[in-house]
Write an enzyme that holds these catalytic residues in place. Structure first.
Site, PDB file in Angstrom:
ATOM      1  N   GLU A 123       0.649  -1.485  -0.024  1.00 35.86           N
ATOM      2  CA  GLU A 123      -0.721  -0.317  -0.324  1.00 35.86           C
ATOM      3  C   GLU A 123       1.012   1.178  -0.487  1.00 35.86           C
ATOM      4  O   GLU A 123       1.397   1.488   1.352  1.00 35.86           O
ATOM      5  CB  GLU A 123      -0.704   0.052   0.892  1.00 35.86           C
ATOM      6  CG  GLU A 123      -1.958  -0.079   0.974  1.00 35.86           C
ATOM      7  CD  GLU A 123      -3.187  -0.194   1.940  1.00 35.86           C
ATOM      8  OE1 GLU A 123      -2.531   1.359   2.509  1.00 35.86           O
ATOM      9  OE2 GLU A 123      -3.412  -1.166   2.614  1.00 35.86           O
ATOM     10  N   ASP A 140      -6.086   9.392   9.937  1.00 37.94           N
ATOM     11  CA  ASP A 140      -4.754   9.188  10.049  1.00 37.94           C
ATOM     12  C   ASP A 140      -4.290   9.189  11.605  1.00 37.94           C
ATOM     13  O   ASP A 140      -5.426  10.809  11.712  1.00 37.94           O
ATOM     14  CB  ASP A 140      -3.748   9.368   9.141  1.00 37.94           C
ATOM     15  CG  ASP A 140      -3.726   8.398   7.959  1.00 37.94           C
ATOM     16  OD1 ASP A 140      -3.601   7.163   8.105  1.00 37.94           O
ATOM     17  OD2 ASP A 140      -3.497   9.209   6.977  1.00 37.94           O
ATOM     18  N   TYR A 184     -11.394  -3.435   2.293  1.00 31.99           N
ATOM     19  CA  TYR A 184     -10.804  -3.114   3.849  1.00 31.99           C
ATOM     20  C   TYR A 184     -11.031  -2.715   5.142  1.00 31.99           C
ATOM     21  O   TYR A 184     -12.294  -1.461   5.443  1.00 31.99           O
ATOM     22  CB  TYR A 184      -9.539  -1.547   3.482  1.00 31.99           C
ATOM     23  CG  TYR A 184      -8.698  -1.381   4.205  1.00 31.99           C
ATOM     24  CD1 TYR A 184      -8.779  -1.016   5.560  1.00 31.99           C
ATOM     25  CD2 TYR A 184      -7.617  -0.766   3.464  1.00 31.99           C
ATOM     26  CE1 TYR A 184      -7.662  -1.197   5.804  1.00 31.99           C
ATOM     27  CE2 TYR A 184      -6.508   0.045   4.294  1.00 31.99           C
ATOM     28  CZ  TYR A 184      -6.771  -0.366   5.904  1.00 31.99           C
ATOM     29  OH  TYR A 184      -5.494   0.008   6.551  1.00 31.99           O
TER      30      TYR A 184
END
Lengths: 271, 389
Positions: A53, A64, A176
């Site tokens: 990734e 994040d 994911y």
């Protein structure tokens, strides 16, 4: 071979090579610098990564945690652009299947079609957009599908079943699964509800289910595989090593090897 | 109205991590139910009347009018409890959070006015409150930091980026991603993912509803122009909304030109009109570079120091219904001083941008200016700059 096909093949060969789950290390393009990030990617591939990734730095990465946020900020400060990250992709793609992780605004600024073309030209197989839920993803999905590029969706522990169905049906490459309710970053343990989250996701899609966010140790990676993950994404732990280690390339290579061992079939009873 | 807008023309949407999507749906459903519920409405209205002090007065600013050469009415949101319009939204959302069973509140703040409003609402309603604030803003707005502490809120310093409002919003969203099951995020402006822009507008339109009736009563006519400052744009969307259907009323949003639009050091994405993009969950007018990286805004007023804006404003601009202009730091400071001297009113530096435009000499018969907040918080910053001039 299209990107979608290459990702499927990567999951296949991971299985064929005795992996309980595909190993998918994450790296931030341009961190700690552009050349080192290229070498980090090659080290990932050499140490047994099934997919890599590749993050595109963004000024305001809402999904994040502090480690990846700081890495992106540092990469931007050093002048890293999308085109620089695509150069890294071009260098890595012959070695390993690549999925680019990029926030919506960077894609919109380039233009969705031009962005997708650039990814295909760089050899990337898929793209993950952490701030593009299905409600906003129709155009992007069409553009990616026409190019055989996999638009990989995220699902979260908070995602209800009916949404899982909608997301699973539109998933390309893999789903994911976010292992925890939170942002990226290392955690002391894998969320106890992970097996349930994975099983729910798997019940709603045809593609493999990979798990990321918060997986920081080989033991946690093995636990994710035990919980049914067909792929395991390691992010912040490796990005932290890339930023802290004296020899980041050697250090992340060693770490990925440890994860690789932990995900071997034979390791099941050992770890 | 039985739906909540997700898009305003092409603008708006929900560009957030999947983790938050169910919470946005829950919030939308809760607001749809609450705003139609007479019980909720009367509880909120009673608080707005008895606790906030609504309706806020409409004041004919005679000496400013004389200086401007035309009539200027001020909608006195500075007289609300906590000193700004932010309390209208914070109280409404805190009540809504309680209704949803969420006992933990997070908020972001730039100038500190929204943080104080959220902390106040949480003290009143017995909710836990965490306010994210950039450390540069904590320096500029120290009195508000102290106020939040006294009210029982925890102020979380944000060190990222330029340490201002943009980073505070990002930090609040990250907290929400982590604690979404127990926490409601009281966003302070008409920005963010749907349903926030519409929710905040619904809660702020009380400004315009009152002002429209008041100006008809006082002047016997509608204003020629309604003028309000725009950072995220909540006081402006609140005062504009009831006038949108009045075709003869010009709506003017005043952004921060900072050190000048040509310097790049400003907070005027609507006025500059570059490529729109996604910031903090919605597609709108933003300040960005050619690679889509968000740029830092600059304004002397912390509340306008933001590189994005509400999606409904972007649509009001594109559809031609509202006009957006920008006023520099120096022009805002001059209006700040003028309003203090002529009217005995110290406006917030944010509101001083709207006043500066009203005083700028364009022809008008009658202006309605939203005086969105009071300027006590700005004294040190403003006096410091004025000393340098």
């Amino acid at each position: 071979m299209t990107g979608v096909e290459r990702i499927a093949e990567a999951f296949e060969s991971a299985r064929a090579n005795g992996r309980r789950a595909a190993l998918m290390p994450y790296m931030m393009g341009g961190f700690p610098d552009l050349e080192t990030s290229r070498r980090i990617g090659l080290a990932y591939a050499g140490a047994g990564a099934d997919l890599v990734e590749l993050g595109v730095p963004f000024s305001d990465p809402l999904a994040d945690g502090p480690v990846i946020h700081a890495a992106g900020t540092a990469a931007l400060r050093a002048g890293t652009t999308l085109d620089h990250v695509l150069e890294v992709a071009r260098a890595l793609a012959p070695e390993v299947a690549l999925v680019v992780m990029c926030y919506s605004n960077v894609i919109l600024a380039r233009g969705i079609e031009r962005f997708a073309d650039a990814l295909v030209q760089a050899g990337a197989s898929g793209v993950i957009v952490p701030d593009l839920p299905i409600e906003e993803a129709a155009e992007m999905l069409g553009v990616c599908d026409r190019r055989g590029l996999a638009l990989v969706p995220l699902v979260a522990p908070t995602t209800p079943d009916e949404r899982l169905g909608l997301i699973g049906a539109r998933a390309r490459g893999f789903v994911y699964t976010v292992s925890l309710t939170g942002t990226t970053g290392e955690r002391a343990s894998v969320d106890g509800g992970l097996a349930g989250v994975i099983a729910r996701a798997a019940a709603h899609t045809e593609v493999p289910v990979a798990v990321g966010f918060g997986i920081a140790t080989p033991e946690q990676a093995a636990a994710a595989a035990d919980a049914g993950a067909e792929g395991v994404i390691i992010g912040s732990r490796l990005v932290r090593a890339a930023g802290e280690a004296e020899d980041p390339v050697a250090d992340v290579g060693e770490l990925v090897r440890e994860f690789s061992v932990a995900l071997r079939q034979s390791a099941a009873g050992v770890g | 109205m039985t739906t909540i807008e997700h898009r305003f023309g092409p603008y708006g949407g929900q560009y957030v991590p999947e983790t938050l999507m169910p919470a946005l749906t829950e919030l939308e459903e809760a607001w749809l139910a609450a705003r139609e519920d007479p019980g909720f409405r009367s509880e909120l209205d009673a608080l707005l009347r008895d606790y906030v002090g609504r309706p806020s007065p409409l004041y004919l600013a005679a000496r400013l009018s004389e200086q401007a050469g035309h009539t200027i009415y001020l909608k006195r949101e500075d007289l609300n409890h906590t000193g700004a319009h932010k309390i209208n939204n914070a109280l409404g959302q805190a009540l809504l959070a309680k209704r949803m069973g969420k006992r933990r509140i997070i908020a972001e703040t730039g100038a500190g006015q929204h943080g104080v409003a959220a902390a106040t609402a949480c003290a009143l309603l017995d909710l836990e409150c965490v306010v994210y604030m950039g450390t540069e803003d904590m320096r500029r707005q120290k009195p508000n930091v102290d106020r939040m502490g006294l009210l029982g809120a925890r102020v979380e310093p944000v060190e990222a980026g330029a340490r201002t409002l943009k980073e505070a919003v990002s930090a609040a969203i990250r907290d929400w991603v982590t604690n979404v099951r127990t926490t409601h995020y009281i966003i302070g402006s008409c920005v963010g993912p749907a349903p926030y822009p519409a929710l905040v507008r619904d809660l702020q339109r009380v400004i315009g509803d009152e002002a429209r009736a008041q100006v008809l009563e006082a002047a016997g006519r509608l204003p020629q122009r309604v003028i309000a400052c725009v950072g995220g744009g909540s006081n402006s969307i609140g005062v504009f909304t009831p006038f949108v259907g009045d075709g003869d009323v010009e709506l003017v949003g005043v952004e921060a030109a900072g050190e000048g639009l040509d310097t790049g050091r400003h907070g005027a994405p609507l006025t500059v009109g570059g490529l729109p993009g996604v910031l903090h969950g919605s597609f709108s007018a933003i300040m960005q570079d050619e690679d889509g990286q968000i740029l830092e805004a600059h304004s002397i007023s912390a509340g306008l120091d933001y590189p994005g804006t509400g999606p409904e404003h972007a649509w009001l601009r594109d559809s031609g219904r509202a006009r957006y202009v920008a006023v520099t730091d120096a022009e805002a400071l001059a209006a700040f001083a003028t309003t203090a001297r002529l009217e005995g009113i110290i406006p917030a530096l944010e509101s001083a941008h709207a006043l500066a435009f009203a005083l700028a000499g364009e022809f008008s018969e009658l202006d309605l200016v939203c005086l969105s907040g009071r300027g006590d918080k700005d004294l040190e910053e403003a006096l410091g700059h004025m000393g340098h001039q």
